[in-house]
Write an enzyme that holds these catalytic residues in place. Structure first.
Site, PDB file in Angstrom:
ATOM      1  N   SER A  88     -24.228  55.183  42.207  1.00 24.02           N
ATOM      2  CA  SER A  88     -25.017  54.680  43.057  1.00 24.02           C
ATOM      3  C   SER A  88     -26.582  54.696  42.433  1.00 24.02           C
ATOM      4  O   SER A  88     -27.121  55.805  42.111  1.00 24.02           O
ATOM      5  CB  SER A  88     -24.794  54.985  44.447  1.00 24.02           C
ATOM      6  OG  SER A  88     -25.903  54.567  45.336  1.00 24.02           O
ATOM      7  N   ARG A  92     -28.600  57.407  45.639  1.00 31.36           N
ATOM      8  CA  ARG A  92     -28.968  58.522  44.833  1.00 31.36           C
ATOM      9  C   ARG A  92     -30.575  58.472  44.763  1.00 31.36           C
ATOM     10  O   ARG A  92     -31.092  59.701  45.199  1.00 31.36           O
ATOM     11  CB  ARG A  92     -28.631  58.544  43.290  1.00 31.36           C
ATOM     12  CG  ARG A  92     -29.037  59.549  42.633  1.00 31.36           C
ATOM     13  CD  ARG A  92     -28.499  59.974  41.347  1.00 31.36           C
ATOM     14  NE  ARG A  92     -29.124  60.987  40.735  1.00 31.36           N
ATOM     15  CZ  ARG A  92     -28.844  61.639  39.317  1.00 31.36           C
ATOM     16  NH1 ARG A  92     -27.986  60.907  38.566  1.00 31.36           N
ATOM     17  NH2 ARG A  92     -29.452  62.526  38.802  1.00 31.36           N
ATOM     18  N   ARG A 139     -20.974  61.127  48.961  1.00 30.51           N
ATOM     19  CA  ARG A 139     -20.670  60.003  48.582  1.00 30.51           C
ATOM     20  C   ARG A 139     -19.341  59.809  47.890  1.00 30.51           C
ATOM     21  O   ARG A 139     -18.987  60.213  46.721  1.00 30.51           O
ATOM     22  CB  ARG A 139     -21.687  59.144  47.806  1.00 30.51           C
ATOM     23  CG  ARG A 139     -21.534  57.752  47.379  1.00 30.51           C
ATOM     24  CD  ARG A 139     -22.573  57.067  46.593  1.00 30.51           C
ATOM     25  NE  ARG A 139     -22.089  55.672  46.113  1.00 30.51           N
ATOM     26  CZ  ARG A 139     -22.504  54.704  46.659  1.00 30.51           C
ATOM     27  NH1 ARG A 139     -23.057  54.894  47.912  1.00 30.51           N
ATOM     28  NH2 ARG A 139     -22.273  53.501  46.163  1.00 30.51           N
ATOM     29  N   HIS A 166     -20.277  53.240  55.900  1.00 30.38           N
ATOM     30  CA  HIS A 166     -21.380  53.455  55.110  1.00 30.38           C
ATOM     31  C   HIS A 166     -22.291  53.280  56.190  1.00 30.38           C
ATOM     32  O   HIS A 166     -23.236  52.572  56.260  1.00 30.38           O
ATOM     33  CB  HIS A 166     -21.254  52.266  54.084  1.00 30.38           C
ATOM     34  CG  HIS A 166     -22.442  52.515  52.984  1.00 30.38           C
ATOM     35  ND1 HIS A 166     -23.397  53.483  53.113  1.00 30.38           N
ATOM     36  CD2 HIS A 166     -22.723  51.889  51.941  1.00 30.38           C
ATOM     37  CE1 HIS A 166     -24.000  53.594  51.802  1.00 30.38           C
ATOM     38  NE2 HIS A 166     -23.783  52.287  51.262  1.00 30.38           N
ATOM     39  N   GLN A 169     -26.339  52.753  55.198  1.00 28.07           N
ATOM     40  CA  GLN A 169     -26.682  51.437  54.789  1.00 28.07           C
ATOM     41  C   GLN A 169     -27.018  50.530  56.101  1.00 28.07           C
ATOM     42  O   GLN A 169     -27.973  49.747  56.247  1.00 28.07           O
ATOM     43  CB  GLN A 169     -25.621  50.880  54.003  1.00 28.07           C
ATOM     44  CG  GLN A 169     -25.829  49.272  53.871  1.00 28.07           C
ATOM     45  CD  GLN A 169     -27.081  48.972  53.016  1.00 28.07           C
ATOM     46  OE1 GLN A 169     -26.978  49.794  51.744  1.00 28.07           O
ATOM     47  NE2 GLN A 169     -27.929  48.188  53.289  1.00 28.07           N
ATOM     48  N   ASP A 261     -21.552  41.152  50.986  1.00 30.91           N
ATOM     49  CA  ASP A 261     -21.259  42.579  50.302  1.00 30.91           C
ATOM     50  C   ASP A 261     -20.305  42.100  49.034  1.00 30.91           C
ATOM     51  O   ASP A 261     -19.862  41.059  49.021  1.00 30.91           O
ATOM     52  CB  ASP A 261     -20.804  43.490  51.046  1.00 30.91           C
ATOM     53  CG  ASP A 261     -20.772  44.985  50.451  1.00 30.91           C
ATOM     54  OD1 ASP A 261     -21.315  45.019  49.214  1.00 30.91           O
ATOM     55  OD2 ASP A 261     -20.192  46.001  50.737  1.00 30.91           O
ATOM     56  N   THR A 262     -20.295  43.045  48.302  1.00 33.81           N
ATOM     57  CA  THR A 262     -19.336  42.929  47.019  1.00 33.81           C
ATOM     58  C   THR A 262     -17.969  42.539  47.351  1.00 33.81           C
ATOM     59  O   THR A 262     -17.353  42.949  48.457  1.00 33.81           O
ATOM     60  CB  THR A 262     -19.209  44.259  46.256  1.00 33.81           C
ATOM     61  OG1 THR A 262     -18.447  44.004  45.114  1.00 33.81           O
ATOM     62  CG2 THR A 262     -18.833  45.452  46.882  1.00 33.81           C
ATOM     63  N   TRP A 263     -17.292  41.904  46.813  1.00 30.06           N
ATOM     64  CA  TRP A 263     -15.713  41.294  46.911  1.00 30.06           C
ATOM     65  C   TRP A 263     -14.892  42.383  46.303  1.00 30.06           C
ATOM     66  O   TRP A 263     -13.890  42.519  46.695  1.00 30.06           O
ATOM     67  CB  TRP A 263     -15.532  39.840  46.621  1.00 30.06           C
ATOM     68  CG  TRP A 263     -16.265  39.067  47.358  1.00 30.06           C
ATOM     69  CD1 TRP A 263     -16.875  39.062  48.440  1.00 30.06           C
ATOM     70  CD2 TRP A 263     -16.519  37.615  47.005  1.00 30.06           C
ATOM     71  NE1 TRP A 263     -17.566  37.952  48.860  1.00 30.06           N
ATOM     72  CE2 TRP A 263     -17.533  36.945  47.854  1.00 30.06           C
ATOM     73  CE3 TRP A 263     -16.022  36.819  45.898  1.00 30.06           C
ATOM     74  CZ2 TRP A 263     -17.574  35.833  47.614  1.00 30.06           C
ATOM     75  CZ3 TRP A 263     -16.371  35.404  45.802  1.00 30.06           C
ATOM     76  CH2 TRP A 263     -17.249  34.897  46.810  1.00 30.06           C
ATOM     77  N   HIS A 300     -28.044  41.959  52.080  1.00 35.12           N
ATOM     78  CA  HIS A 300     -26.849  42.399  50.773  1.00 35.12           C
ATOM     79  C   HIS A 300     -27.184  43.699  50.559  1.00 35.12           C
ATOM     80  O   HIS A 300     -28.560  43.917  50.160  1.00 35.12           O
ATOM     81  CB  HIS A 300     -26.916  41.449  49.967  1.00 35.12           C
ATOM     82  CG  HIS A 300     -25.620  41.652  48.992  1.00 35.12           C
ATOM     83  ND1 HIS A 300     -25.251  42.697  48.145  1.00 35.12           N
ATOM     84  CD2 HIS A 300     -24.675  40.664  48.561  1.00 35.12           C
ATOM     85  CE1 HIS A 300     -24.276  42.509  47.845  1.00 35.12           C
ATOM     86  NE2 HIS A 300     -23.769  41.235  47.908  1.00 35.12           N
ATOM     87  N   CYS A 301     -26.417  44.808  50.565  1.00 34.26           N
ATOM     88  CA  CYS A 301     -26.594  45.992  50.310  1.00 34.26           C
ATOM     89  C   CYS A 301     -26.880  46.319  48.863  1.00 34.26           C
ATOM     90  O   CYS A 301     -27.299  47.389  48.542  1.00 34.26           O
ATOM     91  CB  CYS A 301     -25.592  46.783  50.883  1.00 34.26           C
ATOM     92  SG  CYS A 301     -23.911  46.896  50.033  1.00 34.26           S
ATOM     93  N   LEU A 302     -26.421  45.448  47.946  1.00 33.33           N
ATOM     94  CA  LEU A 302     -26.607  45.390  46.574  1.00 33.33           C
ATOM     95  C   LEU A 302     -25.566  46.531  45.887  1.00 33.33           C
ATOM     96  O   LEU A 302     -25.088  47.565  46.616  1.00 33.33           O
ATOM     97  CB  LEU A 302     -28.142  45.826  46.210  1.00 33.33           C
ATOM     98  CG  LEU A 302     -28.996  44.674  46.649  1.00 33.33           C
ATOM     99  CD1 LEU A 302     -30.547  45.338  46.289  1.00 33.33           C
ATOM    100  CD2 LEU A 302     -28.716  43.458  46.349  1.00 33.33           C
ATOM    101  N   PRO A 303     -25.323  46.477  44.572  1.00 29.43           N
ATOM    102  CA  PRO A 303     -25.745  45.395  43.854  1.00 29.43           C
ATOM    103  C   PRO A 303     -24.904  44.049  44.078  1.00 29.43           C
ATOM    104  O   PRO A 303     -23.724  43.998  44.470  1.00 29.43           O
ATOM    105  CB  PRO A 303     -25.289  45.817  42.396  1.00 29.43           C
ATOM    106  CG  PRO A 303     -24.182  46.885  42.722  1.00 29.43           C
ATOM    107  CD  PRO A 303     -24.344  47.327  44.037  1.00 29.43           C
ATOM    108  N   ARG A 328     -33.555  52.028  52.579  1.00 34.25           N
ATOM    109  CA  ARG A 328     -32.418  52.950  52.364  1.00 34.25           C
ATOM    110  C   ARG A 328     -33.369  54.391  52.331  1.00 34.25           C
ATOM    111  O   ARG A 328     -32.700  55.146  52.851  1.00 34.25           O
ATOM    112  CB  ARG A 328     -31.672  52.786  51.077  1.00 34.25           C
ATOM    113  CG  ARG A 328     -30.801  51.537  51.464  1.00 34.25           C
ATOM    114  CD  ARG A 328     -29.653  51.895  52.105  1.00 34.25           C
ATOM    115  NE  ARG A 328     -28.912  53.259  51.850  1.00 34.25           N
ATOM    116  CZ  ARG A 328     -28.133  53.230  50.802  1.00 34.25           C
ATOM    117  NH1 ARG A 328     -27.473  52.091  50.181  1.00 34.25           N
ATOM    118  NH2 ARG A 328     -27.573  54.306  50.459  1.00 34.25           N
TER     119      ARG A 328
END
Length: 352
Positions: A88, A92, A139, A166, A169, A261-263, A300-303, A328
């Site tokens: 992360s 981190r 994590r 999470h 976040q 968020d990421t798929w 969006h929490c990224l990436p 964060r």
């Protein structure tokens, strides 16, 4: 699972006052919310006052350290064990720099340094880390590993992420929305994407703060059934609206906040082709924003990948993704200060 390790009272005084964003600096009052000794594994375990306390503390630390340039060695002499099964950037960096900024010493443990539950049992690892550090941030892949770690540790454990939740976040997201809108109660959040750990954390907390939640996930990618059941209970208890569908435009209708968020999460790489096909039509664009509220913003929490949100939205004035990323740091600092000390914020408590 709720763990508690310690009780205390808070006391701090200051006689100055000033305005900053949606917060005001003033004389603090004795705080009835005490989080010292608590674990932060999921926001399911925290009531509305406790979540507000964490956000209040984050806003206070951000103002005092970033804007007032104060040196706050609140964690001087404290040490932190950081267990990272998953890589992360934000988790981190925010944790290491935040803990150090408060005077503490963070120690990063990668999979090469510690094989949680492999070379040594989680129980033994928990006991060893508890004897050498004051708090653990983990994590991990499995929520059950996190729960086991917290059960056997004698120091507070904070989730840096698991397959189920999470929480840190979502605290950053709420702080970002508080700063932007000046309140949280009454906002409508629209989640368009996978029924994953980030969504689960929204579902465990949004209603407690008076926010409505509209969710769109493809069929077969819905949130966990037990999470949905509890979220419906919260919605009824706190008199908020909870809508679940498989139609992104329906979920976005009237929303103040569009979120995705990421798929394809870490560990799901083999499912990528199948997932991209299932999520066709779920990209957030300006067309999505046309059915949202006029004041809509994007999180969006990224990436982030382009298939999830296009550049026009991601880099627009609607997007709060970079303030969200910075927050964060302030929210994880607030969590660590709250579970390790008796700190009481100096900013007047905002109206949530």
């Amino acid at each position: 699972m709720l763990h508690f390790r310690g009780i205390a009272c808070a006391k701090t005084l200051i006689n100055t006052a000033c305005h900053v964003r949606n917060f005001r600096l003033s004389v603090p009052v004795l705080n009835s919310v005490n989080l010292k000794g608590r674990d932060l594994l999921t926001l399911r375990d925290f009531n509305s006052d406790e979540i507000k306390q964490l956000l209040w503390t984050a806003a206070d630390l951000k103002h005092r350290i970033k804007e007032n340039a104060e040196v706050l060695s609140l964690l001087k002499g404290k040490s932190l064990a950081m267990i990272f099964q998953k890589r992360s950037t934000r988790t981190r960096l925010s944790t290491e720099t935040g803990f150090a900024l408060l005077g503490g010493h963070p120690c990063f443990l990668s999979p090469e340094d510690i094989h949680l539950g492999v070379n040594e049992s989680i129980k033994d690892t928990a006991r060893v880390l508890s004897s050498m550090t004051d708090v653990i941030l983990a994590r991990v892949y499995s929520q059950s590993d996190l729960d086991q770690l917290a059960k056997d540790a004698s120091v507070p454990v904070i989730s840096g992420l698991s397959d189920m939740y999470h929480p840190i976040q979502i605290l950053a997201d709420y702080l970002t929305l508080q700063e932007h809108f000046g309140k949280l109660r009454g906002l409508t959040l629209s989640w368009i994407g996978d029924g994953n750990n980030v969504l689960h954390s929204f579902m465990m907390s949004a209603a407690k703060l008076g926010m409505h939640l509209r969710i769109a996930t493809p069929k077969g990618y819905e949130p966990d059934a037990s999470v949905m059941k509890l979220a419906h209970q919260y919605s009824k208890e706190f008199e908020t609206k909870l809508v679940l569908s498989d139609d992104p435009m329906e979920a976005a209708k009237g929303a103040n906040v569009l979120i995705t968020d990421t798929w394809v999460s870490m560990g799901q790489e083999e499912e990528k082709k199948e997932r991209l096909k299932a999520f066709s039509g779920y990209q957030i664009t300006m067309q999505t924003g046309k059915v949202a509220a006029p004041d809509w913003v994007f999180l969006h929490c990224l990436p982030r990948k382009q298939e999830e949100v296009d550049d026009e939205v991601f880099y627009s004035d609607h997007s709060l993704v970079f303030p969200e990323a910075e927050n964060r740091k302030w929210t994880i600092m607030a969590a660590m200060v709250s579970v390790l000390t008796e700190y009481s914020p100096l900013l007047k408590k905002p109206t949530f």
